[in-house]
Design a protein around this motif. Structure first.
Motif, short mmCIF file in Angstrom:
data_model
loop_
_atom_site.label_atom_id
_atom_site.label_comp_id
_atom_site.label_asym_id
_atom_site.label_seq_id
_atom_site.Cartn_x
_atom_site.Cartn_y
_atom_site.Cartn_z
N VAL A 134 0.86 -1.17 0.00
CA VAL A 134 0.00 0.00 0.00
C VAL A 134 0.90 1.23 0.00
N LEU A 135 0.66 2.16 -0.91
CA LEU A 135 1.48 3.36 -1.01
C LEU A 135 0.84 4.57 -0.35
N GLY A 136 -0.47 4.63 -0.34
CA GLY A 136 -1.14 5.77 0.28
C GLY A 136 -2.60 5.84 -0.10
N TRP A 137 -3.23 6.88 0.36
CA TRP A 137 -4.65 7.12 0.11
C TRP A 137 -4.83 8.09 -1.05
N ASP A 138 -6.01 8.05 -1.63
CA ASP A 138 -6.44 9.08 -2.57
C ASP A 138 -6.93 10.24 -1.71
N MET A 139 -6.08 11.25 -1.54
CA MET A 139 -6.41 12.35 -0.62
C MET A 139 -7.61 13.16 -1.09
N GLY A 140 -7.83 13.24 -2.39
CA GLY A 140 -9.03 13.92 -2.87
C GLY A 140 -10.28 13.23 -2.39
N ALA A 141 -10.27 11.90 -2.47
CA ALA A 141 -11.42 11.12 -2.00
C ALA A 141 -11.54 11.22 -0.48
N ALA A 142 -10.42 11.19 0.22
CA ALA A 142 -10.45 11.29 1.68
C ALA A 142 -11.01 12.64 2.13
N ALA A 168 -13.03 14.53 0.33
CA ALA A 168 -14.45 14.54 -0.03
C ALA A 168 -15.28 13.79 1.01
N MET A 169 -14.74 12.68 1.50
CA MET A 169 -15.44 11.92 2.53
C MET A 169 -15.53 12.73 3.83
N ALA A 170 -14.44 13.42 4.18
CA ALA A 170 -14.46 14.27 5.37
C ALA A 170 -15.54 15.35 5.23
N GLU A 181 -5.03 18.81 7.69
CA GLU A 181 -3.94 18.80 8.67
C GLU A 181 -3.72 17.40 9.25
N LEU A 182 -4.78 16.67 9.51
CA LEU A 182 -4.67 15.39 10.21
C LEU A 182 -4.51 14.18 9.30
N LEU A 183 -5.10 14.22 8.12
CA LEU A 183 -5.08 13.03 7.25
C LEU A 183 -3.68 12.52 6.89
N PRO A 184 -2.71 13.37 6.57
CA PRO A 184 -1.39 12.83 6.23
C PRO A 184 -0.75 11.99 7.34
N GLU A 185 -0.91 12.42 8.59
CA GLU A 185 -0.35 11.65 9.70
C GLU A 185 -1.10 10.35 9.90
N ILE A 186 -2.42 10.39 9.79
CA ILE A 186 -3.22 9.17 9.91
C ILE A 186 -2.87 8.21 8.78
N GLU A 187 -2.73 8.74 7.58
CA GLU A 187 -2.38 7.93 6.41
C GLU A 187 -1.04 7.23 6.61
N ALA A 188 -0.05 7.95 7.11
CA ALA A 188 1.29 7.38 7.29
C ALA A 188 1.25 6.17 8.22
N VAL A 189 0.51 6.28 9.32
CA VAL A 189 0.40 5.16 10.27
C VAL A 189 -0.34 4.00 9.61
#
Length: 52
Positions: free
Chosen positions: A6-14, A16-18, A30-38
């Protein structure tokens, strides 16, 4: 692309969901990149355990 990883999330979709959930976009951005990394690290650990 790396097969079996797994390389990462589709941040546009993330984001949009938020927005759909009523979460402020600035807070999500601000929070999604850190959550994604974990999440990526843990999922790749689990994938690696299944292939060893």
């Amino acid at each position: 692309m790396i097969p079996g990883a797994v390389l990462g999330w589709d941040m546009g979709a993330a984001l949009a969901m938020a927005k759909a959930l009523g979460i402020d976009a600035l807070i999500a951005a601000e929070l999604l990149p850190e959550i994604e990394a974990v999440m990526v690290r843990k999922l790749n650990e689990q994938i690696g355990d299944g292939h060893g």
